[in-house]
Design a protein around this motif. Structure first.
Motif, mmCIF file in Angstrom:
data_model
loop_
_atom_site.group_PDB
_atom_site.id
_atom_site.type_symbol
_atom_site.label_atom_id
_atom_site.label_comp_id
_atom_site.label_asym_id
_atom_site.label_seq_id
_atom_site.Cartn_x
_atom_site.Cartn_y
_atom_site.Cartn_z
ATOM 1 N N ASP A 35 23.465 -12.140 53.024
ATOM 2 C CA ASP A 35 24.060 -13.060 53.488
ATOM 3 C C ASP A 35 23.329 -14.157 54.373
ATOM 4 O OD1 ASP A 35 26.234 -11.795 52.717
ATOM 5 O OD2 ASP A 35 26.782 -10.697 54.685
ATOM 6 N N ALA A 36 22.014 -13.839 54.616
ATOM 7 C CA ALA A 36 21.253 -14.714 55.512
ATOM 8 C C ALA A 36 20.799 -15.954 54.505
ATOM 9 C CB ALA A 36 20.547 -13.901 56.158
ATOM 10 N N ILE A 37 20.726 -15.719 53.357
ATOM 11 C CA ILE A 37 20.017 -16.390 52.295
ATOM 12 C C ILE A 37 20.845 -17.735 52.110
ATOM 13 C CG2 ILE A 37 19.237 -17.035 50.021
ATOM 14 C CD1 ILE A 37 18.721 -13.717 49.818
ATOM 15 N N ASP A 38 20.094 -18.892 52.249
ATOM 16 C CA ASP A 38 20.771 -20.263 52.127
ATOM 17 C C ASP A 38 19.955 -21.073 51.233
ATOM 18 O OD1 ASP A 38 18.713 -21.403 53.567
ATOM 19 O OD2 ASP A 38 19.825 -21.426 55.559
ATOM 20 N N ASP A 39 20.303 -22.287 50.974
ATOM 21 C CA ASP A 39 19.682 -23.058 50.132
ATOM 22 C C ASP A 39 18.212 -23.746 50.426
ATOM 23 O OD1 ASP A 39 20.714 -24.989 51.529
ATOM 24 O OD2 ASP A 39 21.774 -25.983 50.200
ATOM 25 N N LYS A 40 17.964 -23.258 51.660
ATOM 26 C CA LYS A 40 16.668 -23.658 52.151
ATOM 27 C C LYS A 40 15.725 -22.471 51.925
ATOM 28 C CE LYS A 40 17.280 -28.016 53.381
ATOM 29 N NZ LYS A 40 18.171 -28.025 54.475
ATOM 30 N N THR A 41 16.254 -21.190 51.753
ATOM 31 C CA THR A 41 15.522 -20.138 51.838
ATOM 32 C C THR A 41 14.497 -19.832 50.570
ATOM 33 O OG1 THR A 41 17.153 -18.793 52.829
ATOM 34 C CG2 THR A 41 15.466 -17.431 52.059
ATOM 35 N N THR A 42 13.174 -19.772 50.912
ATOM 36 C CA THR A 42 12.158 -19.802 49.728
ATOM 37 C C THR A 42 11.839 -18.031 49.443
ATOM 38 O OG1 THR A 42 10.346 -20.226 51.022
ATOM 39 C CG2 THR A 42 11.581 -21.941 49.669
ATOM 40 N N VAL A 43 11.745 -17.327 50.571
ATOM 41 C CA VAL A 43 11.184 -15.962 50.841
ATOM 42 C C VAL A 43 11.960 -15.183 51.473
ATOM 43 C CG1 VAL A 43 9.045 -14.837 51.412
ATOM 44 C CG2 VAL A 43 8.604 -16.972 50.543
ATOM 45 N N VAL A 44 12.008 -13.634 51.121
ATOM 46 C CA VAL A 44 12.479 -12.705 51.987
ATOM 47 C C VAL A 44 11.498 -11.553 52.126
ATOM 48 C CG1 VAL A 44 14.383 -10.961 52.163
ATOM 49 C CG2 VAL A 44 14.923 -13.215 51.003
ATOM 50 N N PHE A 45 11.376 -11.210 53.207
ATOM 51 C CA PHE A 45 10.286 -10.159 53.379
ATOM 52 C C PHE A 45 11.109 -9.177 53.698
ATOM 53 C CE2 PHE A 45 8.036 -13.746 54.879
ATOM 54 C CZ PHE A 45 6.452 -13.635 54.243
ATOM 55 N N LEU A 46 10.910 -7.850 53.163
ATOM 56 C CA LEU A 46 11.541 -6.512 53.049
ATOM 57 C C LEU A 46 10.655 -5.405 53.166
ATOM 58 C CD1 LEU A 46 14.559 -5.375 53.542
ATOM 59 C CD2 LEU A 46 14.770 -5.588 51.132
ATOM 60 N N ALA A 47 10.721 -4.457 54.124
ATOM 61 C CA ALA A 47 9.815 -3.518 54.285
ATOM 62 C C ALA A 47 10.518 -2.117 53.828
ATOM 63 C CB ALA A 47 8.924 -3.115 55.332
ATOM 64 N N ASN A 48 9.865 -1.334 52.878
ATOM 65 C CA ASN A 48 10.760 -0.117 52.526
ATOM 66 C C ASN A 48 9.584 0.859 51.972
ATOM 67 O OD1 ASN A 48 12.941 1.637 52.018
ATOM 68 N ND2 ASN A 48 13.029 1.338 49.923
ATOM 69 N N PRO A 49 9.349 1.918 52.944
ATOM 70 C CA PRO A 49 9.957 2.265 54.136
ATOM 71 C C PRO A 49 9.528 1.153 55.273
ATOM 72 C CG PRO A 49 9.069 4.291 53.303
ATOM 73 C CD PRO A 49 8.251 3.010 52.299
ATOM 74 N N ASN A 50 10.284 1.189 56.214
ATOM 75 C CA ASN A 50 10.262 0.011 57.305
ATOM 76 C C ASN A 50 9.161 0.899 58.473
ATOM 77 O OD1 ASN A 50 10.931 -2.441 58.528
ATOM 78 N ND2 ASN A 50 11.987 -1.401 60.122
ATOM 79 N N ASN A 51 8.495 -0.295 58.926
ATOM 80 C CA ASN A 51 7.662 -0.078 60.110
ATOM 81 C C ASN A 51 8.247 -0.847 61.247
ATOM 82 O OD1 ASN A 51 5.683 0.384 61.950
ATOM 83 N ND2 ASN A 51 3.957 -0.735 61.011
ATOM 84 N N PRO A 52 8.627 -0.366 62.426
ATOM 85 C CA PRO A 52 8.344 0.808 63.173
ATOM 86 C C PRO A 52 9.125 1.796 63.029
ATOM 87 C CG PRO A 52 9.236 -0.686 64.752
ATOM 88 C CD PRO A 52 9.193 -1.505 63.377
ATOM 89 N N THR A 53 10.293 1.680 62.196
ATOM 90 C CA THR A 53 11.437 2.743 62.151
ATOM 91 C C THR A 53 11.433 3.814 61.418
ATOM 92 O OG1 THR A 53 12.808 1.538 60.582
ATOM 93 C CG2 THR A 53 13.195 1.010 62.857
ATOM 94 N N GLY A 54 10.423 3.896 60.454
ATOM 95 C CA GLY A 54 10.161 4.879 59.582
ATOM 96 C C GLY A 54 11.255 4.987 58.479
ATOM 97 N N THR A 55 12.327 4.441 58.482
ATOM 98 C CA THR A 55 13.378 4.791 57.679
ATOM 99 C C THR A 55 13.149 3.905 56.253
ATOM 100 O OG1 THR A 55 14.473 2.540 58.894
ATOM 101 C CG2 THR A 55 15.207 4.754 59.537
ATOM 102 N N ALA A 56 14.176 4.341 55.341
ATOM 103 C CA ALA A 56 14.003 3.616 53.990
ATOM 104 C C ALA A 56 15.314 3.584 53.503
ATOM 105 C CB ALA A 56 12.993 4.609 53.221
ATOM 106 N N PHE A 57 15.486 2.829 52.475
ATOM 107 C CA PHE A 57 16.816 2.705 51.385
ATOM 108 C C PHE A 57 16.389 3.272 50.189
ATOM 109 C CE2 PHE A 57 14.949 -1.581 52.118
ATOM 110 C CZ PHE A 57 14.443 -1.761 50.698
ATOM 111 N N SER A 58 17.505 3.821 49.534
ATOM 112 C CA SER A 58 17.132 4.673 48.220
ATOM 113 C C SER A 58 17.031 3.581 47.202
ATOM 114 C CB SER A 58 18.109 5.548 48.271
ATOM 115 O OG SER A 58 19.487 4.631 47.628
#
Ligand SMILES: *Cc1c(COP(=O)(O)O)cnc(C)c1O
Length: 372
Positions: free
Chosen positions: A148-171
């Protein structure tokens, strides 16, 4: 007049802790246990260390500027071509180079709050706008919010999986649904620094490398965590040839040192060490969960080698008291978790000592009527 640019003045300076030796002198204690930086408690990959020793006699030679053997070994291990691989000074160099390549004033990057501290820094250095999305229930990456946050000025999305500092992950399934909706003209940087730990936990995580031709995806991995080589500074990124070629234009010609190249090759083949690191991590995790439950502490189930714990007490106080008892943890107030600490899962001996000291600290703080 020479002067620092406005955008760089705004960069939050990373404040490293004191050297452990200094801290021990200052506090008058020995054998401090460091559980602050998600390092492998078993030490470095033994095969990696042997390879470094074997190559020391060649230190007067420049490294191979193309990391030929390392890229070839990685390519086989990952089932891609060497042209799909960038190697650098930690995966952080890859993140920095991506920002310098594809971010600039007038465009933006999307990333989550309560995620890796390096994303805001590299975005800021590149002078781009930040679009920070909220985490879901504090601890989880909200994939839909990224879309939803991506707009026509977005060039890069950073996403950590698993995430630091929470340690959670998506499947893997969640990732594939997200990818279907992900736009074709944006680069997804998928940070898989803890991939090997998620696999060790039996979690059904995506292997981002399998998707590099489906969309514009760059997967980053590191030798700093399960391979135990954080001090060498070695990491890599995998993507389409064109993206890797762009990155190679920006990097320094000899960005990866000789010791890092030879250790990297050997460490990939150190399968016993990786397996053992996964086993020790899983055993430590089970023990710590059980002890947290006994202590009535909330923790976030983890797919990494660290755990976020909500002690219900002010994080700086817990941090200070633990340090005086010889344990270094990470205080989480800077991430919007004022009552949480993050600890690396250590060896069983370290975990037991940590639980002893944490129990003392909680009792002391509760006696004083602070928090819980
Ligand atoms: C530790 C970590 C890294 C590793 O960075 P290096 O530069 O490879 O040491 C990357 N991403 C995340 C999310 C991490 O926690």
């Amino acid at each position: 007049m020479f002067e620092l640019s406005k955008q760089i003045k705004k960069v939050h300076v990373y404040e490293p802790g004191k050297p452990i030796e200094e801290l021990e002198k200052e506090l008058g204690i020995k054998n401090i246990i460091k559980l602050a930086s998600n390092e492998n408690p078993l030490g470095p990959s033994p095969k990696g260390v042997q390879a470094i020793i074997g190559d020391l006699k060649n230190l007067h030679r420049y490294p191979d500027g193309n990391s030929y053997y390392l890229k070839n070994t990685l390519a086989k291990h990952l089932n891609v071509k060497p042209e799909n691989i960038f190697v650098g000074l930690g995966s952080n160099e890859a993140l920095d180079i991506i920002a310098r390549a594809y971010l600039r004033p007038g465009v933006n990057a999307v990333y989550s709050e309560k995620s890796f501290a390096v994303y805001p820094i590299v975005v800021q250095l590149a002078g781009a706008e930040h679009k920070v999305v909220k985490a879901k229930d504090d601890y989880y990456m909200d994939l839909k919010a990224h879309l939803d946050a991506i707009d026509d000025k977005t060039t890069v999305v950073f996403l950590a999986n698993p995430n630091n500092p929470t340690g959670t992950a998506f499947s893997k399934k969640e990732f594939e649904e997200f990818l279907k909706e992900f736009p074709d003209d944006v680069l997804l940087v998928l940070d898989e620094a803890y991939y090997e730990y998620a696999i060790g936990a039996g979690f059904d995580i995506e292997n981002g490398i399998e998707y590099i031709y489906d969309k514009n995806i760059l997967v980053t991995r590191t030798f700093s965590k399960i391979y135990g080589l954080a001090g060498l500074r070695l990491g890599y990124a995998v993507a389409k040839e064109e993206i890797i070629a762009d990155m190679n234009r920006i990097r320094q010609p000899f960005n990866v040192t000789r010791p890092a190249q030879v250790a990297g090759v050997a460490a990939i083949e150190d399968k016993m060490f990786i397996k053992q690191s996964q086993v020790v991590n899983e055993e430590g995790k089970k023990y710590l969960y059980k002890e947290f439950e006994k202590l009535g502490l909330e923790y976030v189930p983890t797919y990494t080698n660290f755990i976020l714990i909500d002690t219900g007490l002010p994080t700086r106080k817990v941090f200070e008291k633990l340090i005086h008892k010889g344990i270094i943890v990470r205080a989480m107030d800077g991430y919007g978790f004022p009552t949480c600490i993050r600890i690396t899962i250590g060896t069983m001996k370290e975990n037991i000592t940590f639980i002893d000291k944490l129990t003392e600290v909680i009792e002391e703080l509760r006696e004083k009527g602070i928090g819980g």
